[in-house]
Motif scaffolding. Structure first.
Motif, mmCIF file in Angstrom:
data_model
loop_
_atom_site.group_PDB
_atom_site.id
_atom_site.type_symbol
_atom_site.label_atom_id
_atom_site.label_comp_id
_atom_site.label_asym_id
_atom_site.label_seq_id
_atom_site.Cartn_x
_atom_site.Cartn_y
_atom_site.Cartn_z
ATOM 1 N N UNK A 58 0.890 -1.069 -0.153
ATOM 2 C CA UNK A 58 0.012 -0.110 -0.059
ATOM 3 C C UNK A 58 0.863 1.413 -0.002
ATOM 4 N N UNK A 59 1.894 1.311 0.690
ATOM 5 C CA UNK A 59 2.841 2.504 0.605
ATOM 6 C C UNK A 59 3.572 3.004 -0.591
ATOM 7 N N UNK A 60 3.560 1.685 -1.497
ATOM 8 C CA UNK A 60 4.229 1.881 -2.683
ATOM 9 C C UNK A 60 3.018 2.321 -3.681
ATOM 10 N N UNK A 61 1.860 1.998 -3.526
ATOM 11 C CA UNK A 61 0.888 2.160 -4.325
ATOM 12 C C UNK A 61 -0.013 3.616 -4.015
ATOM 13 N N UNK A 62 0.261 4.108 -2.892
ATOM 14 C CA UNK A 62 -0.347 5.498 -2.357
ATOM 15 C C UNK A 62 -0.096 6.609 -3.189
ATOM 16 N N UNK A 63 1.161 6.510 -3.580
ATOM 17 C CA UNK A 63 1.496 7.870 -4.708
ATOM 18 C C UNK A 63 0.902 7.717 -6.058
ATOM 19 N N UNK A 64 0.905 6.503 -6.413
ATOM 20 C CA UNK A 64 0.160 6.266 -7.763
ATOM 21 C C UNK A 64 -1.466 6.612 -7.606
ATOM 22 N N UNK A 65 -2.122 5.997 -6.659
ATOM 23 C CA UNK A 65 -3.557 6.184 -6.454
ATOM 24 C C UNK A 65 -3.783 7.658 -5.883
ATOM 25 N N UNK A 106 -10.330 6.217 -13.639
ATOM 26 C CA UNK A 106 -10.873 5.214 -12.898
ATOM 27 C C UNK A 106 -12.284 5.732 -12.428
ATOM 28 N N UNK A 107 -12.818 4.425 -11.538
ATOM 29 C CA UNK A 107 -14.153 4.675 -11.053
ATOM 30 C C UNK A 107 -14.162 5.472 -9.921
ATOM 31 N N UNK A 108 -13.227 5.828 -9.183
ATOM 32 C CA UNK A 108 -13.034 6.848 -8.189
ATOM 33 C C UNK A 108 -11.644 7.768 -8.521
ATOM 34 N N UNK A 109 -12.041 9.024 -7.960
ATOM 35 C CA UNK A 109 -10.940 10.061 -8.067
ATOM 36 C C UNK A 109 -9.702 9.613 -7.377
ATOM 37 N N UNK A 110 -8.631 10.611 -7.416
ATOM 38 C CA UNK A 110 -7.335 10.131 -6.716
ATOM 39 C C UNK A 110 -7.732 10.176 -5.190
ATOM 40 N N UNK A 120 -7.099 4.545 3.597
ATOM 41 C CA UNK A 120 -8.133 4.062 2.562
ATOM 42 C C UNK A 120 -7.113 3.058 1.633
ATOM 43 N N UNK A 121 -6.049 3.449 1.132
ATOM 44 C CA UNK A 121 -5.277 2.567 0.081
ATOM 45 C C UNK A 121 -4.941 1.162 0.851
ATOM 46 N N UNK A 122 -4.712 1.258 2.007
ATOM 47 C CA UNK A 122 -4.298 0.212 2.761
ATOM 48 C C UNK A 122 -5.309 -0.784 2.712
ATOM 49 N N UNK A 123 -6.593 -0.117 2.902
ATOM 50 C CA UNK A 123 -7.875 -1.162 3.210
ATOM 51 C C UNK A 123 -8.152 -1.499 1.780
ATOM 52 N N UNK A 124 -7.859 -0.917 0.745
ATOM 53 C CA UNK A 124 -8.323 -1.480 -0.401
ATOM 54 C C UNK A 124 -7.261 -2.641 -0.762
ATOM 55 N N UNK A 125 -5.880 -2.234 -0.409
ATOM 56 C CA UNK A 125 -4.969 -3.409 -0.765
ATOM 57 C C UNK A 125 -5.455 -4.770 0.087
ATOM 58 N N UNK A 126 -5.805 -4.369 1.229
ATOM 59 C CA UNK A 126 -6.158 -5.237 2.172
ATOM 60 C C UNK A 126 -7.156 -6.346 1.604
ATOM 61 N N UNK A 127 -8.157 -5.616 1.174
ATOM 62 C CA UNK A 127 -9.396 -6.082 0.483
ATOM 63 C C UNK A 127 -8.892 -7.127 -0.699
ATOM 64 N N UNK A 128 -8.170 -6.472 -1.521
ATOM 65 C CA UNK A 128 -7.475 -7.092 -2.661
ATOM 66 C C UNK A 128 -6.775 -8.623 -2.156
#
Length: 171
Positions: free
Chosen positions: A18-25, A34-38, A44-52
């Motif tokens: 999640x820490x590496x994906x946060x700057x991208x998202x 994308x379906x959601x804005x930045x 929230x990014x961590x929660x999304x990654x945990x869900x994936x």
């Protein structure tokens, strides 16, 4: 399962990514189609990654980080998701940080994902893009996907209903 290409390593997603994906998202240009804005909330990014990661553990999906072999830096993410094992179908998706655009990385990564899907017995792949996302449309067309339809008003984002293009590929 780790997938490798000439220039990339696709490593299974972990919660710590999640820490590496946060700057991208968190980049408005990356998230424009994308379906959601930045996303400006690291939790929230961590929660999304945990869900994936949970979807992978449940056998419903495969999610990978895309890393450059030369320096092991995370440049994006990709997935094979919404897998229906009975009907042998799934959906693919990909996301690259802006600094990785224009280098053919999405095409290279997705070729590996498509080969992986075929080896797992998947016989049909779908992909969806927001209308106007010419970069992703081009990648899908180069991979052999064909446009199968237009999903009118499919996504509600920023108060407006957005149309999406539906693509399909038979393996």
């Amino acid at each position: 399962m780790i997938l490798e290409t000439e220039r990339l390593r696709l490593r299974p997603l972990e919660a710590a990514d999640a820490q590496w994906l946060f700057p991208i998202l968190n980049d408005p240009e990356v998230m424009a189609h994308w379906d959601v804005p930045e996303i400006d909330d690291p939790d929230l990014v961590r929660a999304i990654v945990e869900g994936q990661v949970a979807a992978v553990e449940a056998g419903r999906a495969f999610h990978w980080t895309i890393r450059a072999l030369e320096d092991d830096q995370v440049i994006g993410a990709c997935d094979l998701s919404d897998i229906d094992w009975w009907h042998k179908r799934g959906e693919i998706g990909f996301l690259l940080g802006r600094g990785a655009w224009g280098n053919g990385y999405a095409l290279e990564a997705m070729r590996a994902v498509i080969s992986f899907a075929a080896a797992k017995g998947v016989r049909r792949l779908a992909a969806r893009t927001h209308l106007g996302n010419k970069r992703s449309d081009s990648v899908l067309e180069k991979l052999g996907f064909e446009q199968e339809g237009l999903l009118r008003g499919h996504v509600l984002r920023d108060g407006e209903h957005r149309d999406c293009r539906l693509f399909g590929l038979l393996l």
